[in-house]
Design a protein around this motif. Structure first.
Motif, PDB file in Angstrom:
ATOM      1  N   MET A   1      -8.275  10.810 -19.953  1.00  0.00           N
ATOM      2  CA  MET A   1      -8.135  12.138 -19.392  1.00  0.00           C
ATOM      3  C   MET A   1      -8.426  12.128 -17.887  1.00  0.00           C
ATOM      4  O   MET A   1      -7.735  12.808 -17.128  1.00  0.00           O
ATOM      5  N   LYS A   2      -9.451  11.368 -17.476  1.00  0.00           N
ATOM      6  CA  LYS A   2      -9.786  11.282 -16.061  1.00  0.00           C
ATOM      7  C   LYS A   2      -8.631  10.662 -15.265  1.00  0.00           C
ATOM      8  O   LYS A   2      -8.357  11.074 -14.144  1.00  0.00           O
ATOM      9  N   ILE A   3      -7.966   9.690 -15.846  1.00  0.00           N
ATOM     10  CA  ILE A   3      -6.846   9.036 -15.168  1.00  0.00           C
ATOM     11  C   ILE A   3      -5.697  10.021 -14.992  1.00  0.00           C
ATOM     12  O   ILE A   3      -5.059  10.065 -13.940  1.00  0.00           O
ATOM     13  N   LEU A   4      -5.437  10.839 -15.988  1.00  0.00           N
ATOM     14  CA  LEU A   4      -4.374  11.828 -15.906  1.00  0.00           C
ATOM     15  C   LEU A   4      -4.675  12.851 -14.804  1.00  0.00           C
ATOM     16  O   LEU A   4      -3.796  13.179 -13.997  1.00  0.00           O
ATOM     17  N   ILE A   5      -5.889  13.327 -14.742  1.00  0.00           N
ATOM     18  CA  ILE A   5      -6.292  14.288 -13.697  1.00  0.00           C
ATOM     19  C   ILE A   5      -6.192  13.629 -12.326  1.00  0.00           C
ATOM     20  O   ILE A   5      -5.705  14.237 -11.362  1.00  0.00           O
ATOM     21  N   TYR A   6      -6.601  12.372 -12.227  1.00  0.00           N
ATOM     22  CA  TYR A   6      -6.513  11.640 -10.966  1.00  0.00           C
ATOM     23  C   TYR A   6      -5.061  11.503 -10.524  1.00  0.00           C
ATOM     24  O   TYR A   6      -4.724  11.729  -9.363  1.00  0.00           O
ATOM     25  N   CYS A   7      -4.159  11.138 -11.443  1.00  0.00           N
ATOM     26  CA  CYS A   7      -2.736  10.969 -11.115  1.00  0.00           C
ATOM     27  C   CYS A   7      -2.105  12.293 -10.701  1.00  0.00           C
ATOM     28  O   CYS A   7      -1.325  12.348  -9.740  1.00  0.00           O
ATOM     29  N   ILE A   8      -2.417  13.364 -11.394  1.00  0.00           N
ATOM     30  CA  ILE A   8      -1.880  14.681 -11.041  1.00  0.00           C
ATOM     31  C   ILE A   8      -2.396  15.111  -9.667  1.00  0.00           C
ATOM     32  O   ILE A   8      -1.638  15.618  -8.835  1.00  0.00           O
ATOM     33  N   SER A   9      -3.679  14.881  -9.400  1.00  0.00           N
ATOM     34  CA  SER A   9      -4.263  15.225  -8.096  1.00  0.00           C
ATOM     35  C   SER A   9      -3.612  14.415  -6.982  1.00  0.00           C
ATOM     36  O   SER A   9      -3.309  14.948  -5.906  1.00  0.00           O
ATOM     37  N   LEU A  10      -3.377  13.145  -7.242  1.00  0.00           N
ATOM     38  CA  LEU A  10      -2.754  12.283  -6.240  1.00  0.00           C
ATOM     39  C   LEU A  10      -1.329  12.745  -5.947  1.00  0.00           C
ATOM     40  O   LEU A  10      -0.918  12.840  -4.789  1.00  0.00           O
ATOM     41  N   CYS A  11      -0.567  13.048  -6.988  1.00  0.00           N
ATOM     42  CA  CYS A  11       0.815  13.525  -6.794  1.00  0.00           C
ATOM     43  C   CYS A  11       0.838  14.853  -6.040  1.00  0.00           C
ATOM     44  O   CYS A  11       1.668  15.061  -5.155  1.00  0.00           O
ATOM     45  N   ALA A  12      -0.070  15.749  -6.381  1.00  0.00           N
ATOM     46  CA  ALA A  12      -0.144  17.043  -5.696  1.00  0.00           C
ATOM     47  C   ALA A  12      -0.499  16.854  -4.227  1.00  0.00           C
ATOM     48  O   ALA A  12       0.069  17.521  -3.351  1.00  0.00           O
ATOM     49  N   ALA A  13      -1.412  15.937  -3.931  1.00  0.00           N
ATOM     50  CA  ALA A  13      -1.802  15.680  -2.538  1.00  0.00           C
ATOM     51  C   ALA A  13      -0.636  15.090  -1.759  1.00  0.00           C
ATOM     52  O   ALA A  13      -0.394  15.471  -0.604  1.00  0.00           O
ATOM     53  N   LEU A  14       0.115  14.168  -2.353  1.00  0.00           N
ATOM     54  CA  LEU A  14       1.274  13.578  -1.681  1.00  0.00           C
ATOM     55  C   LEU A  14       2.355  14.624  -1.436  1.00  0.00           C
ATOM     56  O   LEU A  14       2.960  14.678  -0.360  1.00  0.00           O
ATOM     57  N   LEU A  15       2.592  15.477  -2.404  1.00  0.00           N
ATOM     58  CA  LEU A  15       3.586  16.535  -2.254  1.00  0.00           C
ATOM     59  C   LEU A  15       3.167  17.522  -1.167  1.00  0.00           C
ATOM     60  O   LEU A  15       3.969  17.885  -0.298  1.00  0.00           O
ATOM     61  N   LEU A  16       1.920  17.921  -1.170  1.00  0.00           N
ATOM     62  CA  LEU A  16       1.412  18.840  -0.148  1.00  0.00           C
ATOM     63  C   LEU A  16       1.477  18.204   1.241  1.00  0.00           C
ATOM     64  O   LEU A  16       1.880  18.847   2.210  1.00  0.00           O
ATOM     65  N   GLY A  17       1.107  16.930   1.332  1.00  0.00           N
ATOM     66  CA  GLY A  17       1.175  16.230   2.622  1.00  0.00           C
ATOM     67  C   GLY A  17       2.598  16.151   3.145  1.00  0.00           C
ATOM     68  O   GLY A  17       2.858  16.352   4.331  1.00  0.00           O
ATOM     69  N   GLY A  18       3.567  15.885   2.261  1.00  0.00           N
ATOM     70  CA  GLY A  18       4.967  15.853   2.670  1.00  0.00           C
ATOM     71  C   GLY A  18       5.462  17.209   3.141  1.00  0.00           C
ATOM     72  O   GLY A  18       6.205  17.317   4.110  1.00  0.00           O
ATOM     73  N   MET A  19       5.044  18.258   2.469  1.00  0.00           N
ATOM     74  CA  MET A  19       5.447  19.610   2.871  1.00  0.00           C
ATOM     75  C   MET A  19       4.857  19.970   4.232  1.00  0.00           C
ATOM     76  O   MET A  19       5.544  20.545   5.077  1.00  0.00           O
ATOM     77  N   ILE A  20       3.606  19.639   4.449  1.00  0.00           N
ATOM     78  CA  ILE A  20       2.971  19.928   5.744  1.00  0.00           C
ATOM     79  C   ILE A  20       3.656  19.147   6.853  1.00  0.00           C
ATOM     80  O   ILE A  20       3.905  19.662   7.944  1.00  0.00           O
TER      81      ILE A  20
END
Length: 129
Positions: A1-20
């Protein structure tokens, strides 16, 4: 479960960084060409844009040099030239701003410096009829 949350957080951060990154302005460049038609060499010359000052090499009579620079923001050009005879001429001209590349030609004559805006080389100016 921790790995899934980590992967989702990482993807969200990359997406947000690309948008910015897409929202922030990218570097704009200025392309300056200086032609010497004064009848003598230009011993010393500078281009000043806001707080940036570029020292240029000696420009022989009928010589042409070019320079590329990052546009630091809204500004204009200050061109100073000293001919081999010691005569000093200058020009304050033009306008540039972030978000748009700038293409300019300065022609050093015996008594003046002329400024010509060059067409935007990035756009196709030919139209089909």
């Amino acid at each position: 479960m921790k790995i899934l949350i980590y992967c989702i957080s990482l993807c969200a951060a990359l997406l947000l960084g690309g948008m910015i990154n897409e929202i922030l302005p990218s570097d704009s460049y200025g392309f300056v060409f200086i032609e010497n038609t004064s009848g003598e060499s230009v011993a010393n010359s500078t281009i000043r844009i806001r707080e940036l000052e570029y020292l240029l090499p000696t420009i022989p009579n009928r010589g042409l040099i070019g320079r590329k620079f990052i546009i630091p923001g809204d500004s204009h050009y200050e061109i100073n030239a000293t001919l081999a005879s010691g005569k000093k001429i200058n020009l304050s001209s033009g306008y540039m701003t972030n978000g748009y590349n700038s293409y300019d030609l300065f022609v050093i004559n015996r008594n003046t410096i002329d400024h010509q805006k060059i067409i935007n080389l990035e756009k196709n100016t030919h139209t089909k009829k």
